[in-house]
Motif scaffolding. Structure first.
Motif, PDB file in Angstrom:
ATOM      1  N   VAL A 198       0.827  -1.245  -0.117  1.00  0.00           N
ATOM      2  CA  VAL A 198      -0.131  -0.092   0.006  1.00  0.00           C
ATOM      3  C   VAL A 198       0.766   1.232  -0.087  1.00  0.00           C
ATOM      4  O   VAL A 198       0.843   2.074  -0.784  1.00  0.00           O
TER       5      VAL A 198
ATOM      6  N   ALA B 125       2.164   4.642  -3.190  1.00  0.00           N
ATOM      7  CA  ALA B 125       2.398   5.992  -3.052  1.00  0.00           C
ATOM      8  C   ALA B 125       3.636   6.507  -3.524  1.00  0.00           C
ATOM      9  O   ALA B 125       3.641   7.666  -4.030  1.00  0.00           O
TER      10      ALA B 125
ATOM     11  N   TYR C 194      -7.699  13.140  -3.083  1.00  0.00           N
ATOM     12  CA  TYR C 194      -7.970  12.106  -2.631  1.00  0.00           C
ATOM     13  C   TYR C 194      -6.949  11.306  -2.062  1.00  0.00           C
ATOM     14  O   TYR C 194      -6.846  10.728  -0.897  1.00  0.00           O
TER      15      TYR C 194
ATOM     16  N   ARG D 163      -5.484  13.004   1.113  1.00  0.00           N
ATOM     17  CA  ARG D 163      -6.502  12.761   2.352  1.00  0.00           C
ATOM     18  C   ARG D 163      -6.182  11.525   3.029  1.00  0.00           C
ATOM     19  O   ARG D 163      -5.958  11.239   4.196  1.00  0.00           O
ATOM     20  N   ILE D 164      -6.117  10.437   2.031  1.00  0.00           N
ATOM     21  CA  ILE D 164      -6.019   9.183   2.605  1.00  0.00           C
ATOM     22  C   ILE D 164      -4.347   9.024   3.259  1.00  0.00           C
ATOM     23  O   ILE D 164      -4.408   8.052   4.270  1.00  0.00           O
ATOM     24  N   HIS D 165      -3.453   9.778   2.785  1.00  0.00           N
ATOM     25  CA  HIS D 165      -2.214   9.392   3.410  1.00  0.00           C
ATOM     26  C   HIS D 165      -2.144  10.554   4.501  1.00  0.00           C
ATOM     27  O   HIS D 165      -0.830  10.561   5.138  1.00  0.00           O
TER      28      HIS D 165
ATOM     29  N   VAL E  64       0.340  12.807  -4.383  1.00  0.00           N
ATOM     30  CA  VAL E  64       1.018  12.136  -3.361  1.00  0.00           C
ATOM     31  C   VAL E  64       2.482  12.108  -3.595  1.00  0.00           C
ATOM     32  O   VAL E  64       3.162  11.297  -2.746  1.00  0.00           O
TER      33      VAL E  64
END
Lengths: 287, 463
Positions: free
Chosen positions: A116, A120, A142, A145-147, A200
């Protein structure tokens, strides 16, 4: 030093007629697949889909700040190989990868490594633009935000803007960030996907035929963008267009039926191919 | 010599017409080698002749068989001596005709034989025979005539294919309109009966009244038969039971769908999906007695053990079991829409370093949400139309309550009770069933239309 020895070993192969006739698997690679300070380096990579071998003993390096293009006829395994570089093949049932693929010296297929966060660091842009059914802003936001890359909305806004700027899309969409990303044109969607990937801050960007669904004008814009991105990222691009490979890349790798046939400076490959198969392909005799 | 033999004959004529049409087309073209000069393949010329032979004759046969009885009956009635009909009510005349018919076909007769009736029966039999022969003659003539007509203008340049395709298209339109007309017919009949009801009871009372007691006094001194038609308790009961059902079905169905489509291996999926769908195959009556005999007592015991008063027929029991029944509905529809989210969405999310759960929560479920909502609305319309479970488990008392432990009644249950047993079809009590049915129909129709619109809108997104 072992790799150097191997490299020398593999580059010395002048091909015999029987080898060219086909039927011999795992052909030796012509040209030097190593680079001085590799960002990613792959050694003897085999990929299997069930019992079918899609990649046969491929070794290849990707340098810092270069664009490496991978060309070859359909089904030659170039996309499969690309998808190994960020372990996207993990999502395919029955896909097995052996050999070693290292990112900054770290084996990405190591059991202890989580794919995962790897993805990135090694971003990917796909053949067909695939923006999420969200707003343009949310598409770019997106990943951050998730990282948890930003602490507050201001930082996120700035990151979204800078990513869109780097992807050359900011001027076109700055007034309609809340519109759905799926409403953009094909070329804009693809640049949105690139912006999403840049957001990212990856080290390597993989592009799987990023222009095959675009018209010539959109293609030219994306190609220009790829050239600019080279300043900050390493890029590996799969393409069916030899002109595109010649335009955007510094090094080119030619794949044929799962083998890496020849790799070298793009100029050399296109002006002076050393392997018969490469020559046949780039002169349009097949493929 | 009945209609079936005639139909067989007709089919034979059609087969003959097919062959003749084909042959004629080929010979018109100048032999099998030159069929390229035909506008249409010989097959179509054959079909064209067969359709011309078959369709008019079949239509005639249908019409004749439909009206033959009425016409013969009318003729026989007219020929009866007028005095024998004097002073007879409509019903009596019907009985008399029945007798005549029975006599003619050799069945048992209810009344005593009079020469008049015997004569009428003889005439009835005679007319029937004549009609039957004429029918044969006419139908076969029409069939042969149609065939002759078709053959007479069979020539190489005729656009037989286009004509056949047009006829086939018309036949398909006729068949598809049958379904539409049936729906329309049901709607209209319910509508007209409801209008009769609303003549007797004001719509205001029906839609806003809070007291439901549809017993109408047959005698003036009857007690407990006030005839109140306030349907609000039924609506709230329906909503309460449906809400409980959805509370059960939506989370379970959705989670099951997400698990099956995103996490389950192919083997698990191949096993679990059919098993879940077995739930949908259980007859609702089985769910009904499961609710009434197993779940309801269980809930009551549980309730009493913690000091709650639970009715033996509680909304909760009916709702829980109905929810279980709807689980496969929600899960299979959600599963479909989640699977319809393109793989490229997942790839895009994974390629940004998202985990599987992040991808599901932030990309897949939002992308599939319109479809999921549509599926849930379809499930709601299923829940409010569900009958058997609530009939057995929810009870009959029209309580206006939001307490799930109480006994409630639903629209469907009341329709069943209003129409079960011997009914007079002109009392407000019976007509109330139609008004309830109309309301229910409107509610589910609206839900279905909304749901299908949402689902369709969502589908367009990825095309």
């Amino acid at each position: 030093m072992n790799t150097m020895a191997e490299a020398i070993d593999k580059t010395t192969g002048a091909m015999s007629a029987s080898e060219l006739a086909g039927g011999i698997h795992s052909r030796a690679t012509v040209g030097d697949f190593t680079v001085a300070d590799p960002r990613m380096s792959c050694r003897d990579v085999d990929v299997w889909y069930g019992s079918k071998q899609a990649i046969k003993g491929v070794s290849l390096d990707i340098a810092q700040n270069e664009v490496l293009s991978m060309i070859g006829p359909s089904g030659c395994g170039k996309s499969t190989f690309l998808r190994c570089l960020n372990r996207m093949n993990d999502t395919i049932d029955g896909c097995r990868v052996t050999g070693s693929i290292r990112l900054d010296g770290q084996d990405i297929y190591d059991r202890s490594l989580d794919p995962v966060p790897l993805r990135a660091r090694v971003g990917m842009v796909f053949q067909k633009p695939n923006p999420f059914p969200k707003s343009i802003y949310e598409n770019v936001a997106y990943g951050p935000r998730i990282h948890g890359l930003t602490n507050n909305r201001t930082e996120l806004d700035a990151l979204v803007e800078s990513s869109l700027r780097k992807a050359g899309l900011w001027e076109e969409v700055k007034d309609r960030l809340d519109q759905p990303g799926t409403g953009l044109s094909g070329g804009q969607q693809q640049r949105l996907c690139i912006a999403r990937t840049i957001a990212v801050s990856p080290e390597v960007i993989l592009m799987d035929e990023p222009c095959s669904a675009l018209d010539p004008i959109a293609t030219a814009i994306v190609e220009e963008l790829i050239d600019e991105l080279r300043a900050n990222y390493s890029i590996a691009i799969v393409t069916h267009s030899m002109q595109q490979a010649a335009r955007v890349s510094q090094r080119t790798a030619y794949f044929h039926l799962g083998d890496l046939i020849e790799v070298g400076e793009t100029n050399d490959i296109f002006t002076n191919p050393r392997h018969k198969l490469t020559e046949d392909y780039i002169t349009g005799r097949f493929g | 010599m009945n209609a079936w033999t005639l139909t067989l004959f007709l089919l034979a004529v059609m087969a003959a017409a097919y062959h003749l049409g084909r042959k004629r087309a080929i010979s018109g073209a100048g032999g099998i080698d030159r069929i390229k000069t035909l506008h249409s393949l010989p097959l179509y010329h054959g079909l064209y002749a067969a359709l011309w032979a078959g369709i008019p004759a079949l239509l005639l046969l249908g019409l004749w068989s439909g009206f033959q009885d009425q016409i013969i009956t009318a003729l026989v009635t007219a020929s009866l001596p007028p005095e024998s009909l004097d002073g007879l009510s409509e019903g009596r005349v019907g009985l008399l005709i029945n007798d005549i018919r029975n006599l003619a076909t050799g069945n048992i007769v209810s009344s005593t034989l009079t020469p008049g009736i015997q004569a009428a029966a003889d005439q009835y039999g005679r007319l029937q025979q004549i009609s039957s022969w004429t029918k044969w003659l006419l139908v076969l003539t029409v069939a042969l005539g149609g065939m002759g007509l078709a053959l007479s203008h069979t020539e190489p340049g005729m656009r037989a294919r286009n004509r056949v395709e047009r006829i086939v298209k018309i036949i398909m339109i006729v068949f598809s309109s049958i379904a539409i007309l049936t729906t329309l017919g049901i709607l209209l009949s319910v509508l007209f009966e409801s209008l009769r009801f609303f003549h007797a009871i004001s719509p205001l009372e029906f839609f806003l009244g809070t007291s439901w007691s549809p017993q109408i006094a047959l005698r003036a001194d009857q007690v407990g038969a006030s005839g109140e038609f306030g349907a609000v308790p039924l609506f709230t009961g329906t909503l309460l039971v449906s809400a409980i059902a959805m509370l059960v079905a939506v989370p379970i169905g959705l989670m099951a769908a997400i698990y099956l489509s995103e996490y389950a291996s192919r083997g698990v999926r191949a096993f679990a999906k059919p098993v879940i769908e077995v739930l949908a195959g259980i007859p609702t009556v089985v769910y009904g007695f499961f609710a009434a005999l197993t779940v309801a007592p269980l809930i009551r015991e549980l309730g009493t053990s913690v000091g709650l008063e639970v009715a033996s027929e509680s909304a909760l029991a009916a709702g829980l079991v109905m929810g279980v029944m709807i689980i496969p509905f929600v899960s299979s529809l959600s599963d479909d829409v989640i699977n319809a989210v393109p793989q490229s969405m997942r790839d895009g999310s994974y390629a940004l370093g998202a985990t599987q759960s992040e991808t599901i929560r932030r990309v897949i479920v939002p992308a599939a949400l319109p479809g999921i909502v549509g599926g849930i609305l379809l499930a709601v319309s299923r829940a409010i139309g569900e009958t058997m479970i609530v009939v057995m488990a929810a009870g009959l008392a029209a309580n206006l309550t939001a307490n799930p432990l109480d006994s409630v009644t639903t629209v469907t249950v009341q329709i069943v009770t209003l129409l079960t047993g011997d009914q007079e079809f002109d009392s407000a009590k019976t007509l109330a069933a139609f008004a309830l049915g109309l309301t229910l129909f409107m509610a589910t129709l609206t839900l279905n239309v909304v749901a299908l619109t949402i689902v369709r809108k969502y589908r367009e997104q990825y095309d």
